[in-house]
Structures are given as C-alpha cells and as structure tokens.
Design a protein around this motif. Sequence first.
Motif, PDB file in Angstrom:
ATOM      1  N   ALA A  84      -9.160  -0.159  -2.432  1.00 39.26           N
ATOM      2  CA  ALA A  84      -9.226   1.044  -1.600  1.00 39.26           C
ATOM      3  C   ALA A  84      -8.279   2.118  -2.122  1.00 39.26           C
ATOM      4  N   VAL A  85      -8.675   3.370  -1.919  1.00 43.45           N
ATOM      5  CA  VAL A  85      -7.825   4.517  -2.222  1.00 43.45           C
ATOM      6  C   VAL A  85      -7.898   5.471  -1.054  1.00 43.45           C
ATOM      7  N   GLN A  86      -6.778   6.041  -0.673  1.00 42.14           N
ATOM      8  CA  GLN A  86      -6.777   7.026   0.390  1.00 42.14           C
ATOM      9  C   GLN A  86      -6.202   8.331  -0.131  1.00 42.14           C
ATOM     10  N   PHE A 143       0.869  -1.170   0.000  1.00 39.28           N
ATOM     11  CA  PHE A 143       0.000   0.000   0.000  1.00 39.28           C
ATOM     12  C   PHE A 143       0.905   1.218   0.000  1.00 39.28           C
ATOM     13  N   HIS A 156       0.257  12.055  -3.936  1.00 38.42           N
ATOM     14  CA  HIS A 156      -0.050  11.894  -2.513  1.00 38.42           C
ATOM     15  C   HIS A 156      -1.147  10.880  -2.221  1.00 38.42           C
ATOM     16  N   MET A 157      -1.674  10.284  -3.262  1.00 37.48           N
ATOM     17  CA  MET A 157      -2.768   9.315  -3.079  1.00 37.48           C
ATOM     18  C   MET A 157      -2.182   7.937  -2.766  1.00 37.48           C
ATOM     19  N   TRP A 158      -2.857   7.188  -1.917  1.00 39.60           N
ATOM     20  CA  TRP A 158      -2.379   5.842  -1.559  1.00 39.60           C
ATOM     21  C   TRP A 158      -3.274   4.786  -2.191  1.00 39.60           C
ATOM     22  N   GLU A 159      -2.651   3.802  -2.821  1.00 37.08           N
ATOM     23  CA  GLU A 159      -3.391   2.673  -3.396  1.00 37.08           C
ATOM     24  C   GLU A 159      -2.520   1.422  -3.304  1.00 37.08           C
ATOM     25  N   ARG A 160      -3.149   0.333  -3.628  1.00 38.40           N
ATOM     26  CA  ARG A 160      -2.413  -0.934  -3.619  1.00 38.40           C
ATOM     27  C   ARG A 160      -1.536  -1.016  -4.876  1.00 38.40           C
ATOM     28  N   ARG A 195      -9.654   9.105 -14.807  1.00 38.78           N
ATOM     29  CA  ARG A 195     -10.444   8.220 -13.937  1.00 38.78           C
ATOM     30  C   ARG A 195     -11.862   8.752 -13.767  1.00 38.78           C
ATOM     31  N   LEU A 213      -5.116   5.559   6.402  1.00 35.91           N
ATOM     32  CA  LEU A 213      -4.211   4.573   5.801  1.00 35.91           C
ATOM     33  C   LEU A 213      -4.485   3.180   6.351  1.00 35.91           C
ATOM     34  N   CYS A 238      -7.765  -3.322   1.524  1.00 37.44           N
ATOM     35  CA  CYS A 238      -7.197  -3.814   0.255  1.00 37.44           C
ATOM     36  C   CYS A 238      -5.936  -4.654   0.408  1.00 37.44           C
ATOM     37  N   SER A 247      -7.687   1.817   4.904  1.00 45.42           N
ATOM     38  CA  SER A 247      -7.488   1.412   3.501  1.00 45.42           C
ATOM     39  C   SER A 247      -6.709   0.110   3.413  1.00 45.42           C
ATOM     40  N   MET A 248      -5.677   0.000   4.224  1.00 44.65           N
ATOM     41  CA  MET A 248      -4.874  -1.226   4.198  1.00 44.65           C
ATOM     42  C   MET A 248      -5.691  -2.420   4.650  1.00 44.65           C
TER      43      MET A 248
END
Lengths: 384, 187, 285
Positions: B34-36, A13, A182-186, A294, B20, B27, B23-24
């Motif tokens: 998930a997106v944060q 992540f 700055h966005m968090w994703e897998r 998106r 965070l 996903c 989200s973790m």
Amino acid sequence: MQKNRAVLQGTHFLSGDLACAEGALAAGCEFFGGYPITPATEIAERMAKRLPEIGGVYLQMEDEIASIAAVIGASFAGKKAMTATSGPGFSLMQENIGLAVMTEAPLVIVNIMRGGPSTGQPTMPSQQDVMQARWGSHGDYEIIALAPSSVQEMFDLTIESFNLAETYRVPVMLLADATIGHMWERVKIPPQEEIPLSWRKKPEVAPAKYKPFKPDENLVPPMACFGEGYRFHATGLTHNEEGAPATVSSEAQDRLVRRLCNKIRRNTKEIMKIEEIMLDDAEIVVLAYGITSRAALSAVRMVRKEGIKAGLLRLVTIWPFPTELVTQIAKKSRAIVVPEMNCGQLVREVERAAKTTPVLLLSKLGEEPHRPSEISSALRKAIK
Amino acid sequence: MRTEIRIAGFGGQGIIRSGLILSMAACIYGDKNAVQTQSYGPESRGGSCKSEVVIADEEIDFPLVDEPDVVVIMSQEAYHTYINTAKENASILVDSEMVTERADPPNTKIFNVPATKTAKELGKAIIANVVMLGALVSLTNLVTFEAMKEAILRNIPKGTENLNMKAFEKGYDFGKKLLKKKNVPAN
Amino acid sequence: MKKSNILQNHPFAKYLRQDRMPHIWCAGCGNGILINSFINALDELSIDLDKVVVVSGIGCIGRAAGYINVDSFHTTHGRAIAFATGVKLANPELKVVVISGDGDLFAIGGNHFIHAARRNVDIKVICANNFTYGMTGGQYSPTTPLESWTTTTPYGSIEHPFNLVHLAAASGAIYVARWTTLQVRRLKNSIKKSLQKEGFSFIEVISPCPTIYDRYNKLGTATDVMRLFKQISQVQHGYDPSKAVITKNQIMVGEFMDIEKPSYGRLLREMTIRVQEKLKGEESK
C-alpha cells in the motif's frame, strides 16, 4: 540500551520524511541542525522527538546558513550530523556547502525538492535542484548526491549517505521530492547488527606528526576531531597538508582542489549505485531517477506488453554521474527518454554521455510527477 | 491486482488519518502492498482535503492514484470535485448527511452511508470517518475486518477504543445490510 | 638570536603555532594584544589546551584561529558563532571561544550573535572592534562612528553604529565587558572570568588599526591611539550598557553585565535526562 533506541526495528508504516529521520538515527546520527521548511519539516520534527531519546542534539537554528554551519561544527566535534531542507533553505546553505567540501567535513544534507524558483510551490514536488546540488557553491568541486524513489529508500539511502560522507569526508546530498517526503509506505528496518555503518578513519600517528589534510591512498585524509589532542587547524582558505593557509601558492591550489575532485572522481565506481531493468535487449531506454523512475518502470512494463523492447536505467546515485555507463548503454540503444520534473537538467549530462544517440527530454512542472501513460506515449513515439 | 482509493472531505474529518488507517490495514496488518499520498498544508486544516491510497498484491510501481476504483466522499464540496473522476463501475461511498445536492453519475455503484449521522448518535461527529471505514470493509473487501480493526486501534487516542470499535462495527454492519438490500456482491 | 630560537624560548611558545609565524598583522595592530591577553588567561587558569577550541570568521582577526595552538577553525564570513554552537553542543566538555571582528560578528553574522546570546549557548565571544573592515582595505562597518571617514564613506559615515555591549546585554548574554587594548590586565581578567562562567559571554576589545582606520581618521600613530585610549577611557563597572556609548571624547569600559542563567547546554542535558528517565520507565513496564 541507548543504541537500540536509535534503531526503530521491525516493519513500520512511515512517510518519506519520517523514514529519512529514522534512517539517520540508524546510521548513528547524533546531531541535527535545521530550520523549518515545507516539505522537509517533518524530518526536523521527528528528530526533535527522537534525538533526546538517544542522548543526541536537536538544534533549531535561526536560519539555514546557521544550520549547516552548526552541522559542520558538530561534525568536527566528532558527531555524525545532518540537516534537512528544501529549495530556499538549500540556496542559503550553498556557501557553507563549499566550506564543508573544502574542510572535508562528513555530513548529510537532505533536500526535499519543491517547485522553484524562489518560494515557488512549497507543497509540490520537483527535481529542480539537481544542478544546484552539483554546482551550487562557488569554485570547483565534486559532490555525491543520491535520489531515493520510495519510502524504504528514504530510510536505506539516508544510511548510505552517512556511510559515503564518512568514507570520503564529504557532504553528501539526499535529493528527494515533496511527493516522496510526504508519501506513506511500509518500511522494513533490519536489526541494528545487520545495518552496515561506516565511520571516518582516525589518524594513526601521534599528534605531533599529524597532518590534518594529508590524504591516504584513496585520497581521503584521516580525520582527528576537536578535543582529541591533535590540536589541528582547518580553514576555508586554500591550505596545505598541515592545514596552514596557502592563499597565493598555485601549487597548493592545484594540489588541493584536484584532490578534492579526484577523491570522488577516482572512486566513482565504488560510490555509484544504479539499477538496470530490462536493459539486456532494450532498444529504447528510459533514464530516470527519484519518484519519476516509478512511473517509468510502469511505462516500460506497459510497452513491453505491446512488444516494444524498452528498458529502464534508474540512477540511485545521480552525482557523480555515471558517464561511461550511459555511453555504453546509449551505443546499444535507438534513443534515451529522460523524464524530469524540471525544464531539463540531468538530461544535459545524458546528452553529453549519449554522444550520437538521440536523447528525448520529457519535462514536467507542477503538481504531480509524470504519469506512466505520459512516459509510455513518449516511448512509443521514440521507437517509431 | 491494483486498487486505487480516493477519500475526500474537509479538514478535521480525519480524511488523512482514514487513508493512513486503510493503508496500514492493507500492508501492516494485511499481506498487501500500500501507498498513501495526501493533499498537504492549509488544506488539511479546514479546507478541502483528500487522501489517496493504492493497494496492490504486487509491488506498487506508480504510487499515485490515476482513476480511482473506490471513492469515499464526506463533504458536498468533495462530491462536486470528485464524483465524476472515478473509473467506470467504481464503488462510491457517500456520507448521505453531508452531501445533499446530488447528481449521481451512471455506471457507478453508489452507496449512501449515514456516517456522520451514526457518529453523532454515538456521541461524537468526529468518528464519522471510522463509521465510513467500517462500511468500506464490508462494501469493498479491500482489507479484512480484523486488519482494519487493528489499524484503527493503532491510530486512535487511548481511552477511545470502545467508542471507535462501536463506530467501526456500526459502519461494517450497515455496509453488509446495504449489500443485501442492493443484492450486489462486494468488489 | 634567530627567529626560530626567539619563538621557541618564549614562555608562551607552546600556545602558538610557530610554523605559522610571522603573522599577517600590521605593526601597531591591536590583535596581538588581544591574543596575548587570551593566552595569558589560558595560562593563568591552567586550562587543558586539548579541550579548547578557537573559532574565527573572516577578517584580519579571523587569522587568530590559525595562530593559536589549540583545535581551531576558520569559518566562512560571519558564521563563526553558528559553527561554534554546533561544536559546543556536540561536545560539551570543550571550551569554545569565538575570536572575530566587528564586521564579521555584527554585520554578516549579526543574526547568529543575537540568537546565540538569546539561547545562552556556552561560548565565549571576543570581538576585536577596530571600527572598520581592515582586510578589504577600510570600508565602514556596523561600529564605524558617525562622520568617520572610510573608503566607502568618502563624505563621512551617515550610519548610526551599534553599541555592541548594549546589543549583547539586550540579547541575553550573561557576561558583558568592554576594554581597549590598553587595559591588558583587565582584559585578561575578563577573559578568565568568562572562561569560568557557563553561558554566553561577550567581550568587546577596542583595538587600534594604525594602517587604515586610524590613519584615514587622522588619529595618529599606534602610540598616539593608545594615548588617546588612556585619555578617554572611563572605567565604570556595572554601568548601564545602553548608556555605555563610544564617543570622540569618551570610551566607557568595564564589566557591564555579570549574571547567572542556565545555559542552553544545561537545559538540553536536563531535558535529555527527563526524556530518557521517562522512556526507561515505559520500557521496564
């Protein structure tokens, strides 16, 4: 052992900035030269931590001019090298981007775009540097620029940027924005052996016969590096194939500058990456890139449910611009909608390519990227 | 299904970290996407602060929160700013010790969670966000107990596991009790 | 004898790119002496030429990189040191030498100079100081003395010049020397010494510009200027660089600074080893 450390395998992540740094390491980057700037600082921070782990060099220079100069130096010393910045730093780099183009230095420049002009809005996203990426340094040249739209793509396209840089001996730009940075994703990172990597072509002739700027068939010259015994000279001056300055020869200027442009123009098909979504029967098309694509996809899905035949052309490569493809798609469409987080930049290229098909700019500035509802309304209006 | 969550408070409350972790849990330790996204800069160092999460079964096209289905409010200022931004019938978790001036909107499910108070009782106000995450699990079922637990453990300093797990479980149990008392099913 | 034969038979032929001759420099210019001293230093040290990189910026002396037969790079104006820093750190086995001028290194490139000195990057900077921008026709530079005439100081210069050796020493250079093009043997020895030291070294070479600066300021022919150098040079090793100013009547020359300090590259390598040892420990657990 060391190689494995470079590739952070498995599922993670991550923020866009962190994924970019990890992508660089997976691509074989061993040198980072940079200067702190919002919203790209996290790339530098991650590189500062990770590069020593693999025996690489993190170098924080005195400014962005020095940063890119050091990166060009490291590239000629044989390393895959990169820098990361945002608007103001990108502006400072422009002169040496020209030097990298002229001396054919493979390297990667990441620009996490923020609101400008000038200091602008440091933490807010934009797509305002799209034309600067293309035309920012003086003189004529072509450039490669990629626009990621997810954190996964921050990883994947950083690798792709290095591969293109090495293949064509050019600076490659990764144009992201503050939201993605700055966005968090897998992020799924494959095993190292499944990541295809390109490396600059080395000369196959003896040093005495080596001409550092004599191109191969694909217009790219094989590249010797410092310390390998070729004892070559490179200069930002117009030069001949031997690398000697040719400052008053029209023939040398014409030959060199055209080749620098053509090595990208003639290889556009190999370089270009695009995504065509629901375009087969589309009467109305959204052309989008980066984060905006998106919301565009959501919007296309939304209006499809209402029976509007909409499609999305997503540009992953924005430079070189796929003019021919856009012309073909425009021929079959009633209108093209272009959402951009600027006052209208890439839309000019779209208009040029679309010829008689109407092109509608959906311009947005400030805090947030386009909402899907904004794009869907534009689509409904355009189809009327 | 797509769920949008907004977590708001002030810098230092672990607001960004909570987003965070959630989200973790969804996903990485769960099987969702998930997106944060977050507010950034000076704001996250003392001023107001927010963290937004989208959780979905399908691929997430638009990564930002539009109209949240779930809102977590940890400060008075965040309450004023965000209390009226939620969807109809949204679940709103309010840290009841931090928010005293109230004008709760109708057509929402308000859950008062004494997160900061509970955290103080456990010895550290700083883990109020973990209490809140516990309550969030039992009140919304967005992620499983196990996934959240793993995500929390992954994100805390070594040596604080016991304390954090206590906070998490307290929050979780409190949420369960709230549901029973209100007799409403979790989302 | 034909030009090509003269070049080929010269004992230093292998050090020059003969296909780049004739060079662009004016008769009487000090750049040739500087290059000659540099080549002599390489020769006496028997350095592996495949491992030497010469980097230059823009200006008359900027062309030096193109003439010396080693790996070389001619950067944009002012950026030679920043480029060289990248080269040295990316490949520490290379000897990296920056040869450039007073305008390039200390006006447009001044920031890079002080920071490279501060970091103690292992690069050797040799500055041809002719007090002017020669390539563009004689404008004033950061070293132009007060009251001197240049094309952009038509009423005499009103800017105080840098004392380059003081700047270098204050910024952190481990070796600092100044010579005129008259003291060729001492200049060569200084270059040799700097090549053998690990860290940021700076050598200022006061160099005649008979076509432009010296003519504008009525200093006479190239020979006259060399005579002047002889008259007013004063050798003072170890002299306080802050006091080693250049005046009409005196050029203080010598080795002003010669110290030891860990270079950036060394500290980087040591840090890398520490980081990797720690990782190995964690990985083997």
